[in-house]
Scaffold this active site. Structure first.
Site, PDB file in Angstrom:
ATOM      1  CG  ASP A   9      -1.693   1.219   1.425  1.00  0.00           C
ATOM      2  OD1 ASP A   9      -2.310   1.665   0.445  1.00  0.00           O
ATOM      3  OD2 ASP A   9      -1.704   1.774   2.547  1.00  0.00           O
ATOM      4  CG  ASP A  50      -1.916   7.361   0.328  1.00  0.00           C
ATOM      5  OD1 ASP A  50      -1.085   8.221   0.019  1.00  0.00           O
ATOM      6  OD2 ASP A  50      -2.844   7.006  -0.421  1.00  0.00           O
ATOM      7  CB  ALA A  95      -7.355   3.067  -2.980  1.00  0.00           C
ATOM      8  CG  ASP A 141      -2.020   2.640   6.426  1.00  0.00           C
ATOM      9  OD1 ASP A 141      -2.451   2.214   5.329  1.00  0.00           O
ATOM     10  OD2 ASP A 141      -2.116   3.836   6.760  1.00  0.00           O
TER      11      ASP A 141
HETATM   12  C1  G6P Z   1      -5.744   5.698  -0.386  1.00  0.00           C
HETATM   13  C2  G6P Z   1      -5.803   6.479   0.907  1.00  0.00           C
HETATM   14  C3  G6P Z   1      -7.144   7.149   1.071  1.00  0.00           C
HETATM   15  C4  G6P Z   1      -7.484   7.946  -0.177  1.00  0.00           C
HETATM   16  C5  G6P Z   1      -7.543   7.003  -1.369  1.00  0.00           C
HETATM   17  C6  G6P Z   1      -7.904   7.704  -2.669  1.00  0.00           C
HETATM   18  O1  G6P Z   1      -6.460   4.543  -0.201  1.00  0.00           O
HETATM   19  O2  G6P Z   1      -5.557   5.632   2.019  1.00  0.00           O
HETATM   20  O3  G6P Z   1      -7.105   7.987   2.192  1.00  0.00           O
HETATM   21  O4  G6P Z   1      -8.722   8.613  -0.026  1.00  0.00           O
HETATM   22  O5  G6P Z   1      -6.266   6.394  -1.507  1.00  0.00           O
HETATM   23  O6  G6P Z   1      -6.889   8.608  -2.993  1.00  0.00           O
HETATM   24  P1  G6P Z   1      -7.005   9.687  -4.165  1.00  0.00           P
HETATM   25  O7  G6P Z   1      -5.630  10.301  -4.200  1.00  0.00           O
HETATM   26  O8  G6P Z   1      -7.323   8.950  -5.415  1.00  0.00           O
HETATM   27  O9  G6P Z   1      -8.068  10.638  -3.767  1.00  0.00           O
HETATM   28 MG    MG Z   2      -2.778   3.196   3.500  1.00  0.00          MG
END
Ligand code: G6P
Ligand code: MG
Length: 213
Positions: A7, A9, A114, A169
């Site tokens: 992952d 972030d 994601a 996480d």
């Molecule tokens: C990751 C993060 C989320 C975030 C998502 C979409 O999963 O953990 O907090 O909202 O990505 O990210 P983006 O940059 O596409 O809005």
């Molecule tokens: Mg994460």
């Protein structure tokens, strides 16, 4: 052949805090406080699902799809401003050493994020050369806890799902790994990530960790 799928972030880099700050700013403009307890539910899930959770905590209802897209775009603008100057100093502890170790041990390495900004952030951090496959929010239709982001990475690497270990996480990400038939290492609290095969408090533990088999 085995693989490790990361992952992004909150695992490779501390961008989870910028996602949170951007949502909090949007919430403040909408007239409510979005706190860290609620933020846990946003980790790992898509931008539009995050927006739904944020609006629910602010008890904001009946917005049109156009209004929702405008709000999600506004949050993303704040996020992109915050990460515009990000560099390798924000890579989380132990990650470079762990990547070196995996490469030396012959693991395939992939990103499974994601975030639609996932690939861009990895480039800014200078980590792209470590990754054999990069799957971010632009390549998948279904967000975690659906396993698609990880199964697609495994497919691109040519490694069976059962031989992949996911580093995550978020509770949604640990659930996605299990749904894809993969092992997982949770980074954070075992109260939240209890379904992972192993949980460690932070990324500094990764270089010396026995990976789940
Ligand atoms: C990751 C993060 C989320 C975030 C998502 C979409 O999963 O953990 O907090 O909202 O990505 O990210 P983006 O940059 O596409 O809005
Ligand atoms: Mg994460």
């Amino acid at each position: 052949m085995r693989a490790v799928i990361f992952d992004l972030d909150g695992v490779v880099v501390d961008t989870a805090k910028y996602h949170y700050l951007a949502w909090r700013k949007l919430a403040a403009e909408l007239g409510f406080v979005f706190d860290e307890a609620n933020n846990e539910r946003l980790k790992g899930v898509s931008r539009m699902t995050s927006l739904e959770i944020v609006l629910e905590t602010g008890k904001i209802q009946n917005l049109s799809m156009e209004e929702k897209i405008a709000l999600a775009d506004r949050k993303n603008g704040y996020y992109l401003d915050m990460v515009s100057t990000i560099d390798e100093s924000e890579i989380l502890p132990g990650i470079p050493a762990f990547l070196e170790r995996l490469r030396a041990e012959g693991y395939k390495i992939a990103l499974g994020s994601a975030s639609k900004s996932g690939g861009m952030i990895l480039k800014k951090l200078g980590l792209m050369p470590f990754f054999d496959a990069v799957v971010d929010g632009n390549l998948v239709e279904r967000a975690k806890p659906d396993p698609q982001v990880f199964t697609k990475a495994a497919e691109m690497l040519g490694v069976p799902c059962k031989d992949c270990v996911v580093i995550e996480d978020s509770a949604a990400g640990i659930a996605a790994a299990a749904a894809g038939g993969m092992k997982s290492v949770g980074i954070g609290s075992s109260e939240i990530l209890g379904n992972a095969d192993i949980v460690v408090p932070d990324t500094a533990e990764l270089p010396g960790l026995d990976l789940p088999k």
